[in-house]
Design a protein around this motif. Sequence first.
Motif, mmCIF file in Angstrom:
data_model
loop_
_atom_site.group_PDB
_atom_site.id
_atom_site.type_symbol
_atom_site.label_atom_id
_atom_site.label_comp_id
_atom_site.label_asym_id
_atom_site.label_seq_id
_atom_site.Cartn_x
_atom_site.Cartn_y
_atom_site.Cartn_z
ATOM 1 N N ASP A 135 -0.069 3.988 9.390
ATOM 2 C CA ASP A 135 1.174 3.351 9.174
ATOM 3 C C ASP A 135 2.503 3.957 9.639
ATOM 4 O OD1 ASP A 135 3.066 1.928 8.098
ATOM 5 O OD2 ASP A 135 2.081 1.171 6.345
ATOM 6 N N ARG A 136 2.799 3.838 10.882
ATOM 7 C CA ARG A 136 3.916 4.605 11.619
ATOM 8 C C ARG A 136 5.114 4.528 10.430
ATOM 9 N NH1 ARG A 136 3.600 5.842 17.043
ATOM 10 N NH2 ARG A 136 5.804 6.782 16.450
ATOM 11 N N GLU A 137 5.341 3.217 10.106
ATOM 12 C CA GLU A 137 6.830 3.063 9.208
ATOM 13 C C GLU A 137 6.392 3.754 7.896
ATOM 14 O OE1 GLU A 137 7.929 -1.219 8.507
ATOM 15 O OE2 GLU A 137 7.879 -1.297 10.791
ATOM 16 N N ALA A 138 5.372 3.779 7.249
ATOM 17 C CA ALA A 138 5.313 4.667 6.171
ATOM 18 C C ALA A 138 5.325 6.158 6.383
ATOM 19 C CB ALA A 138 3.702 4.307 5.645
ATOM 20 N N LEU A 139 4.911 6.341 7.660
ATOM 21 C CA LEU A 139 5.149 7.721 7.925
ATOM 22 C C LEU A 139 6.512 8.403 8.104
ATOM 23 C CD1 LEU A 139 2.279 8.683 10.742
ATOM 24 C CD2 LEU A 139 2.181 8.984 8.131
ATOM 25 N N GLN A 140 7.176 7.426 8.834
ATOM 26 C CA GLN A 140 8.493 7.776 8.850
ATOM 27 C C GLN A 140 9.384 7.706 7.689
ATOM 28 O OE1 GLN A 140 9.749 5.178 12.168
ATOM 29 N NE2 GLN A 140 11.839 5.944 12.200
ATOM 30 N N MET A 164 0.928 -1.162 0.003
ATOM 31 C CA MET A 164 -0.044 0.082 0.078
ATOM 32 C C MET A 164 1.067 1.142 0.113
ATOM 33 S SD MET A 164 -3.201 0.824 2.754
ATOM 34 C CE MET A 164 -2.103 1.672 3.779
ATOM 35 N N THR A 165 0.649 2.235 -0.875
ATOM 36 C CA THR A 165 1.342 3.395 -0.956
ATOM 37 C C THR A 165 0.878 4.496 0.106
ATOM 38 O OG1 THR A 165 0.162 4.277 -2.848
ATOM 39 C CG2 THR A 165 2.334 3.263 -3.107
ATOM 40 N N PHE A 166 1.699 5.031 0.451
ATOM 41 C CA PHE A 166 1.165 6.314 1.562
ATOM 42 C C PHE A 166 0.501 7.373 0.860
ATOM 43 C CE2 PHE A 166 2.899 10.104 3.660
ATOM 44 C CZ PHE A 166 1.703 10.156 4.857
ATOM 45 N N ASP A 167 -0.679 7.782 1.237
ATOM 46 C CA ASP A 167 -1.522 8.577 0.723
ATOM 47 C C ASP A 167 -1.262 10.015 1.526
ATOM 48 O OD1 ASP A 167 -3.154 10.237 -0.664
ATOM 49 O OD2 ASP A 167 -4.908 8.839 -0.661
ATOM 50 N N VAL A 168 -0.287 10.927 0.916
ATOM 51 C CA VAL A 168 0.033 12.022 1.897
ATOM 52 C C VAL A 168 -1.297 13.103 1.732
ATOM 53 C CG1 VAL A 168 1.287 13.246 0.045
ATOM 54 C CG2 VAL A 168 1.415 13.777 2.469
ATOM 55 N N ALA A 169 -2.056 12.808 0.630
ATOM 56 C CA ALA A 169 -3.099 13.861 0.194
ATOM 57 C C ALA A 169 -4.198 13.587 1.284
ATOM 58 C CB ALA A 169 -3.551 13.876 -1.100
ATOM 59 N N ALA A 170 -4.519 12.194 1.437
ATOM 60 C CA ALA A 170 -5.643 11.841 2.311
ATOM 61 C C ALA A 170 -5.298 12.080 3.742
ATOM 62 C CB ALA A 170 -5.769 10.403 2.133
ATOM 63 N N LEU A 171 -3.967 12.053 4.170
ATOM 64 C CA LEU A 171 -3.796 12.265 5.708
ATOM 65 C C LEU A 171 -3.828 13.762 5.576
ATOM 66 C CD1 LEU A 171 -1.690 10.849 7.880
ATOM 67 C CD2 LEU A 171 -0.373 12.508 7.129
ATOM 68 N N ARG A 172 -3.379 14.427 4.968
ATOM 69 C CA ARG A 172 -3.348 16.047 4.936
ATOM 70 C C ARG A 172 -4.811 16.487 5.045
ATOM 71 N NH1 ARG A 172 0.385 19.696 3.474
ATOM 72 N NH2 ARG A 172 -0.523 21.319 2.584
ATOM 73 N N ALA A 173 -5.759 15.903 4.239
ATOM 74 C CA ALA A 173 -6.933 16.226 4.309
ATOM 75 C C ALA A 173 -7.842 16.358 5.828
ATOM 76 C CB ALA A 173 -8.163 15.486 3.425
ATOM 77 N N GLN A 174 -7.218 15.557 6.736
ATOM 78 C CA GLN A 174 -7.507 15.424 7.884
ATOM 79 C C GLN A 174 -7.140 16.566 9.008
ATOM 80 O OE1 GLN A 174 -7.111 11.515 9.798
ATOM 81 N NE2 GLN A 174 -6.393 10.704 7.869
#
Length: 404
Positions: free
Chosen positions: A296-301, A1-11
């Motif tokens: 996904d803490r690893e993906a965030l890192q 699963m790729t990390f979706d920064v746009a979805a995170l940002r929308a929060q």
Amino acid sequence: MTFDVAALRAQFPILNQQVNGKPLVYLDNGATTQKPEAVLNVLEHYYRTVNSNVHRGAHHLSDLATGQFEGARETVARFLNASREEILWTKGTTESINIIAQCIGRERLQPGDEVLISTSEHHANIVPWQQACLATGATLKVIPLREDCSLDQDAFDQLLTERTKIFAIGHASNALGTLNPVQEMVAKAREAGAITVVDGAQAVAHFPVDVQALDVDFYAFSAHKLFGPTGIGVLYGRRELLEAMPPYQTGGEMIETVSFEKSTWNQLPYKFEAGTPNIAGAIGLAAAIDWFNQQDREALQAHEDSLLVHATKQAEAFDGLKIIGTAANKVSVLSFLLEGAHPADVGMLLDKQGVAVRTGHHCTMPLMDTLGIPGTVRASFSIYNTLDEVDRLFEALEKVKTFL
Ligand code: PMP
């Protein structure tokens, strides 16, 4: 699963705004992080439906508030791998360190004793120790830096002696991002017989922290740098030390019995929590931790690392820019100077373009003095920043150059 920064940002609703007519690029996360909807909702829900004082047990809402407040303590305890009695609520890292400096520093230090800190500490991990030394006749010792601004480990080995009673170190430098090898350093300091303190203000939002694995006596952090509210922080303390320490402040909540002749103290952790606590703050911090742990803490890192790599590459190629702090191990902070420009002017010209950075000494005046600079421009990245925003920073810096 790729990390979706746009979805995170929308929060993070605050990020979606214009500043000075440009989309906001918020790169001041070292100062404070933004708060996701999950945290904002919990805070609002608490004040709308639960608000009551805790530990009074008098009625339904008080029971609800108490349950959520103590539940928050359990959440923090799990987050640090500690037990709930060892988690004290404070106003933030600053108060956490002041508690240790006053309740253990001033109690135990004597002339001839030493407190060992490092050159790159935040004022919050300098001044309380300086004051404790002044009050007791102990001496403050300081670990110097290597060329790349990492801590000089050979000097540390020499400075650490049987006179070292307290070793207090930042997990990561707020000014430069340098990550310190605290586990190894704490192990050596414990072996030398020192009480060990880690200032985790710049660590907890970047990587997992386990106080058992670190084997540290005290660990401090602030909620507001971990997607939680301001005005609330944490002091983890090893149980035996907390038991032996006198209270920090006295008054309601922290007592067991009071008469005009004498008072006795409540059990841990309440002994250190005089007065009505920041109930909503604690619950808000727990909401932030719960939210963070669901990611996904690893993906965030990995994402944060990619931001730092991308920014460092551009900084290295940028004419007239000097990176301050080039250690290999860093959290996602880029501190720099532009040739011929005062950091404050650079910050102001970036702000005009919607880019928020911090400039100045970053509450590390002794570090800046050591480096012989007035301060730096600091871009500190967080999980919701994008590679595009890093590009925006450097485009804005190009414009800054034309203004200067
Ligand atoms: N230590 C470090 C490394 C920090 O970055 C900060 C905040 N800039 C502090 C301590 C103090 O934290 P607070 O202001 O939340 O008490």
